[in-house]
Design a protein around this motif. Structure first.
Motif, PDB file in Angstrom:
ATOM      1  N   GLN A  30       0.828  -1.205   0.000  1.00  0.00           N
ATOM      2  CA  GLN A  30       0.000   0.000   0.000  1.00  0.00           C
ATOM      3  C   GLN A  30       0.862   1.255   0.000  1.00  0.00           C
ATOM      4  N   LEU A  31       1.964   1.231   0.734  1.00  0.00           N
ATOM      5  CA  LEU A  31       2.866   2.384   0.758  1.00  0.00           C
ATOM      6  C   LEU A  31       3.545   2.576  -0.588  1.00  0.00           C
ATOM      7  N   ALA A  32       3.838   1.489  -1.271  1.00  0.00           N
ATOM      8  CA  ALA A  32       4.583   1.553  -2.531  1.00  0.00           C
ATOM      9  C   ALA A  32       3.763   2.138  -3.676  1.00  0.00           C
ATOM     10  N   THR A  33       2.513   2.493  -3.431  1.00  0.00           N
ATOM     11  CA  THR A  33       1.697   3.102  -4.489  1.00  0.00           C
ATOM     12  C   THR A  33       2.076   4.554  -4.737  1.00  0.00           C
ATOM     13  N   SER A  34       2.868   5.148  -3.852  1.00  0.00           N
ATOM     14  CA  SER A  34       3.334   6.522  -4.033  1.00  0.00           C
ATOM     15  C   SER A  34       4.801   6.513  -4.421  1.00  0.00           C
ATOM     16  N   ASP A  35       5.148   7.190  -5.511  1.00  0.00           N
ATOM     17  CA  ASP A  35       6.549   7.232  -5.951  1.00  0.00           C
ATOM     18  C   ASP A  35       7.449   7.818  -4.862  1.00  0.00           C
ATOM     19  N   THR A  36       6.966   8.872  -4.225  1.00  0.00           N
ATOM     20  CA  THR A  36       7.766   9.538  -3.193  1.00  0.00           C
ATOM     21  C   THR A  36       8.066   8.593  -2.042  1.00  0.00           C
ATOM     22  N   VAL A  37       7.038   7.909  -1.558  1.00  0.00           N
ATOM     23  CA  VAL A  37       7.226   6.996  -0.433  1.00  0.00           C
ATOM     24  C   VAL A  37       8.014   5.770  -0.863  1.00  0.00           C
ATOM     25  N   CYS A  38       7.795   5.317  -2.093  1.00  0.00           N
ATOM     26  CA  CYS A  38       8.541   4.168  -2.598  1.00  0.00           C
ATOM     27  C   CYS A  38      10.039   4.478  -2.638  1.00  0.00           C
ATOM     28  N   ASP A  39      10.390   5.678  -3.057  1.00  0.00           N
ATOM     29  CA  ASP A  39      11.801   6.091  -3.062  1.00  0.00           C
ATOM     30  C   ASP A  39      12.374   6.054  -1.644  1.00  0.00           C
ATOM     31  N   ALA A  40      11.597   6.558  -0.678  1.00  0.00           N
ATOM     32  CA  ALA A  40      12.061   6.564   0.709  1.00  0.00           C
ATOM     33  C   ALA A  40      12.196   5.138   1.245  1.00  0.00           C
ATOM     34  N   MET A  41      11.274   4.256   0.871  1.00  0.00           N
ATOM     35  CA  MET A  41      11.364   2.863   1.286  1.00  0.00           C
ATOM     36  C   MET A  41      12.616   2.199   0.723  1.00  0.00           C
ATOM     37  N   CYS A  42      12.895   2.451  -0.548  1.00  0.00           N
ATOM     38  CA  CYS A  42      14.079   1.862  -1.168  1.00  0.00           C
ATOM     39  C   CYS A  42      15.352   2.358  -0.489  1.00  0.00           C
ATOM     40  N   SER A  43      15.391   3.645  -0.209  1.00  0.00           N
ATOM     41  CA  SER A  43      16.551   4.220   0.467  1.00  0.00           C
ATOM     42  C   SER A  43      16.737   3.606   1.845  1.00  0.00           C
ATOM     43  N   LEU A  44      15.639   3.471   2.569  1.00  0.00           N
ATOM     44  CA  LEU A  44      15.697   2.880   3.899  1.00  0.00           C
ATOM     45  C   LEU A  44      16.135   1.428   3.824  1.00  0.00           C
ATOM     46  N   PHE A  45      15.619   0.698   2.841  1.00  0.00           N
ATOM     47  CA  PHE A  45      15.952  -0.713   2.696  1.00  0.00           C
ATOM     48  C   PHE A  45      17.429  -0.900   2.373  1.00  0.00           C
ATOM     49  N   LEU A  46      17.983  -0.020   1.526  1.00  0.00           N
ATOM     50  CA  LEU A  46      19.398  -0.136   1.178  1.00  0.00           C
ATOM     51  C   LEU A  46      20.285   0.115   2.392  1.00  0.00           C
ATOM     52  N   ASP A  47      19.880   1.050   3.239  1.00  0.00           N
ATOM     53  CA  ASP A  47      20.673   1.358   4.436  1.00  0.00           C
ATOM     54  C   ASP A  47      20.458   0.336   5.548  1.00  0.00           C
TER      55      ASP A  47
END
Length: 257
Positions: A30-47
């Motif tokens: 559900q969060l990944a439906t927003s590009d902005t939030v998806c970018d933040a999720m990816c960044s968080l996941f990488l770190d």
């Protein structure tokens, strides 16, 4: 110039893992439906690859922090002196989200956002005085949590899940679960109710569960949903509540309707 080889290699390694995490956890999808939030999720996941397994409230908090982060202007002349500091900004977002929850909306007219900011500013810690227009400009330009629709003259959060999380922060602070209990029969309010149960103190959790039980008894058409929601809230609690109330929820959850 293209994407650096190292970045491509990292993406090849982490992207399948990220997609796997999203597939396992519906709230991530559900969060990944927003590009902005998806970018933040990816960044968080990488770190922090384990971060997506955090409790929902903790995950939302991490995403809010990342979406608030901005780079200070390099040229001192570009800095605005009269602006709310980071702590004041962090406290303004819940005030705006709280108004949205009370009105059951995902966007507010720009003027209403200014009114919320004007009422909230006097109580916030800040090193420099500022007016609501200056504060809203900072919220819109010094982060990615809020978005403005200039055509409709409205302001919304980058994702409704972030609005819910921040609005729940304000509900916990104020101690009044009324917006939640009024709308608890609706599926789209489940996250807000559960997040409140996870973060509320004994007094707030007691009010929330008591009202869910009361409504379940009074509204047969909504009873199964409300009872299941109350039972799920018990699993989220980080505080103790009256054993009698716990038993009231448990007994209804095991009853056949």
């Amino acid at each position: 110039m293209g994407t650096p080889r190292k970045a491509l290699e990292e993406r090849d390694v982490h992207e399948p893992r990220l997609l796997h995490e999203i597939a396992l956890r519906p709230h991530l999808a559900q969060l990944a439906t927003s590009d902005t939030v998806c970018d933040a999720m990816c960044s968080l996941f990488l770190d922090h690859p384990a971060a997506l397994a955090f409790r929902r409230g903790d995950l939302y908090g991490e995403l809010v922090t990342r979406l608030m982060t901005v780079t200070a202007p390099k040229d001192p002349a570009d800095r605005t002196e009269a602006t709310p500091g980071p702590l004041a900004q962090r406290l303004l977002y819940p005030a705006v989200a709280h108004r949205m929850l009370w009105q059951d909306t995902s966007a507010l007219a720009r003027q209403e956002v200014l009114d919320v900011i004007a009422k909230t500013l006097p109580s916030l810690p800040q090193t420099q005085p500022c007016n609501p227009e200056q504060a809203l400009t900072v919220l819109l330009t010094h982060g990615r949590l809020l978005q403005q629709d200039t055509d409709a003259d409205t302001v919304a959060f980058a994702h409704v899940g972030l609005r819910t999380y921040l609005g729940v922060e304000a509900i916990i602070s104020h101690g009044d679960p009324t917006p939640l209990t009024v709308n608890a029969h609706r599926d789209d309010w489940t996250d807000a109710v559960q997040l409140t149960a996870a973060g509320g103190d004994e007094r707030l959790s007691t009010r929330l569960l008591t009202e869910l039980v009361r409504r379940a008894d009074a509204e047969p058409e909504h009873r199964p949903h409300l009872v299941a929601l109350a039972a799920s809230c018990l699993d989220q609690l980080r505080c103790r509540v009256d054993p009698g109330l716990v038993q009231a929820v448990r007994s209804r959850a095991t009853a056949r309707y």
